[in-house]
Design a protein around this motif. Structure first.
Motif, PDB file in Angstrom:
ATOM      1  N   TYR A  10       0.828  -1.203   0.000  1.00 12.78           N
ATOM      2  CA  TYR A  10       0.000   0.000   0.000  1.00 12.78           C
ATOM      3  C   TYR A  10       0.861   1.251   0.000  1.00 12.78           C
ATOM      4  N   LEU A  11       0.273   2.306  -0.516  1.00 16.23           N
ATOM      5  CA  LEU A  11       0.821   3.654  -0.435  1.00 16.23           C
ATOM      6  C   LEU A  11      -0.328   4.508   0.086  1.00 16.23           C
ATOM      7  N   TRP A  12      -0.044   5.463   0.985  1.00 21.59           N
ATOM      8  CA  TRP A  12      -1.112   6.312   1.518  1.00 21.59           C
ATOM      9  C   TRP A  12      -0.581   7.718   1.801  1.00 21.59           C
ATOM     10  N   HIS A  13      -1.521   8.656   1.848  1.00 22.83           N
ATOM     11  CA  HIS A  13      -1.187  10.042   2.167  1.00 22.83           C
ATOM     12  C   HIS A  13      -2.421  10.717   2.741  1.00 22.83           C
ATOM     13  N   PRO A  14      -2.238  11.846   3.461  1.00 25.66           N
ATOM     14  CA  PRO A  14      -3.386  12.553   4.043  1.00 25.66           C
ATOM     15  C   PRO A  14      -4.410  12.940   2.974  1.00 25.66           C
ATOM     16  N   GLN A  15      -5.682  12.866   3.360  1.00 20.95           N
ATOM     17  CA  GLN A  15      -6.792  13.161   2.436  1.00 20.95           C
ATOM     18  C   GLN A  15      -6.606  14.489   1.696  1.00 20.95           C
ATOM     19  N   GLY A  16      -6.223  15.553   2.392  1.00 17.59           N
ATOM     20  CA  GLY A  16      -6.147  16.876   1.772  1.00 17.59           C
ATOM     21  C   GLY A  16      -4.838  17.176   1.058  1.00 17.59           C
ATOM     22  N   MET A  17      -3.914  16.244   1.083  1.00 12.04           N
ATOM     23  CA  MET A  17      -2.593  16.496   0.490  1.00 12.04           C
ATOM     24  C   MET A  17      -2.661  16.467  -1.035  1.00 12.04           C
ATOM     25  N   ALA A  18      -2.046  17.454  -1.663  1.00 11.33           N
ATOM     26  CA  ALA A  18      -1.973  17.490  -3.124  1.00 11.33           C
ATOM     27  C   ALA A  18      -0.812  16.597  -3.564  1.00 11.33           C
ATOM     28  N   PHE A  19      -1.080  15.310  -3.662  1.00  7.42           N
ATOM     29  CA  PHE A  19      -0.062  14.343  -4.073  1.00  7.42           C
ATOM     30  C   PHE A  19      -0.626  13.522  -5.219  1.00  7.42           C
ATOM     31  N   ASP A  20       0.143  13.392  -6.276  1.00  5.52           N
ATOM     32  CA  ASP A  20      -0.281  12.623  -7.438  1.00  5.52           C
ATOM     33  C   ASP A  20       0.537  11.337  -7.500  1.00  5.52           C
ATOM     34  N   PRO A  21      -0.041  10.184  -7.126  1.00 12.16           N
ATOM     35  CA  PRO A  21       0.711   8.934  -7.187  1.00 12.16           C
ATOM     36  C   PRO A  21       1.082   8.550  -8.625  1.00 12.16           C
ATOM     37  N   GLY A  22       0.447   9.185  -9.592  1.00  9.32           N
ATOM     38  CA  GLY A  22       0.773   8.930 -10.986  1.00  9.32           C
ATOM     39  C   GLY A  22       2.161   9.412 -11.377  1.00  9.32           C
ATOM     40  N   ARG A  23       2.803  10.164 -10.490  1.00 10.66           N
ATOM     41  CA  ARG A  23       4.167  10.623 -10.784  1.00 10.66           C
ATOM     42  C   ARG A  23       5.196   9.525 -10.554  1.00 10.66           C
ATOM     43  N   LEU A  24       4.797   8.459  -9.903  1.00 16.68           N
ATOM     44  CA  LEU A  24       5.709   7.318  -9.726  1.00 16.68           C
ATOM     45  C   LEU A  24       5.927   6.638 -11.075  1.00 16.68           C
ATOM     46  N   PHE A  45      -4.208   2.812  12.233  1.00 14.60           N
ATOM     47  CA  PHE A  45      -2.792   2.488  12.166  1.00 14.60           C
ATOM     48  C   PHE A  45      -2.375   1.907  13.514  1.00 14.60           C
ATOM     49  N   GLU A  46      -1.181   1.361  13.582  1.00 12.57           N
ATOM     50  CA  GLU A  46      -0.687   0.761  14.827  1.00 12.57           C
ATOM     51  C   GLU A  46      -0.666   1.747  15.986  1.00 12.57           C
ATOM     52  N   ASP A  47      -0.488   3.041  15.689  1.00  7.00           N
ATOM     53  CA  ASP A  47      -0.439   4.045  16.764  1.00  7.00           C
ATOM     54  C   ASP A  47      -1.823   4.545  17.178  1.00  7.00           C
ATOM     55  N   GLY A  48      -2.883   3.984  16.578  1.00  8.28           N
ATOM     56  CA  GLY A  48      -4.247   4.358  16.927  1.00  8.28           C
ATOM     57  C   GLY A  48      -4.858   5.429  16.045  1.00  8.28           C
ATOM     58  N   THR A  49      -4.087   6.018  15.147  1.00 12.67           N
ATOM     59  CA  THR A  49      -4.608   7.033  14.226  1.00 12.67           C
ATOM     60  C   THR A  49      -5.617   6.390  13.271  1.00 12.67           C
ATOM     61  N   PRO A  50      -6.794   6.995  13.114  1.00 11.43           N
ATOM     62  CA  PRO A  50      -7.775   6.442  12.167  1.00 11.43           C
ATOM     63  C   PRO A  50      -7.243   6.493  10.724  1.00 11.43           C
ATOM     64  N   THR A  51      -7.369   5.423  10.006  1.00  4.91           N
ATOM     65  CA  THR A  51      -6.899   5.380   8.620  1.00  4.91           C
ATOM     66  C   THR A  51      -7.834   6.159   7.690  1.00  4.91           C
ATOM     67  N   ALA A  52      -9.028   6.482   8.148  1.00  2.00           N
ATOM     68  CA  ALA A  52      -9.981   7.233   7.321  1.00  2.00           C
ATOM     69  C   ALA A  52      -9.475   8.636   7.005  1.00  2.00           C
ATOM     70  N   THR A  53      -8.417   9.090   7.686  1.00  2.04           N
ATOM     71  CA  THR A  53      -7.837  10.409   7.421  1.00  2.04           C
ATOM     72  C   THR A  53      -6.905  10.376   6.209  1.00  2.04           C
ATOM     73  N   GLN A  54      -6.718   9.208   5.602  1.00  2.00           N
ATOM     74  CA  GLN A  54      -5.747   9.019   4.523  1.00  2.00           C
ATOM     75  C   GLN A  54      -6.417   8.512   3.245  1.00  2.00           C
ATOM     76  N   ARG A  55      -5.774   8.746   2.114  1.00  2.00           N
ATOM     77  CA  ARG A  55      -6.152   8.102   0.843  1.00  2.00           C
ATOM     78  C   ARG A  55      -5.194   6.933   0.657  1.00  2.00           C
ATOM     79  N   PHE A  56      -5.720   5.776   0.331  1.00  2.00           N
ATOM     80  CA  PHE A  56      -4.925   4.558   0.180  1.00  2.00           C
ATOM     81  C   PHE A  56      -4.935   4.090  -1.264  1.00  2.00           C
TER      82      PHE A  56
END
Length: 105
Positions: A10-24, A45-56
């Protein structure tokens, strides 16, 4: 000829982050990198952070070959050596997990 997964993860990043995985890159050392957006695979996540805050994105690295999967470890090592610096060079907010698979699709 068959398609064989070298790596799955998997690859993930914050929901609001302007990241284009297509650049890989789409190809590394003759292996194809596929990214498909998916729902979070776990609730936290293992630290308890909800994964719903991320795009996967499900990340699959595959090859088309006549070589049996059990003989592809050296190729997987070359791909990992080339891909790791690319993934480590992503912004700090982008997380990733990639595990060797070596199974036919």
């Amino acid at each position: 000829m068959q398609a064989v997964r070298l790596f799955q993860g998997y690859l993930w990043h914050p929901q609001g982050m302007a990241f284009d995985p297509g650049r890989l890159p789409r190809e590394v050392e003759g292996a194809y990198l596929l990214l498909d957006e998916v729902p979070p695979p776990t609730a936290f996540f293992e630290d308890g952070t909800p994964t719903a805050t991320q795009r996967f994105y499900q990340m699959t690295v595959l090859v088309k070959t006549d070589t049996p999967p059990e003989a592809l470890h050296p190729w997987a090592e070359r791909v990992e050596k080339a891909l790791k610096p690319i993934l480590e060079g992503l912004p700090l907010e982008v997380g990733w997990l990639l595990l060797e698979d070596l199974r036919p699709l």
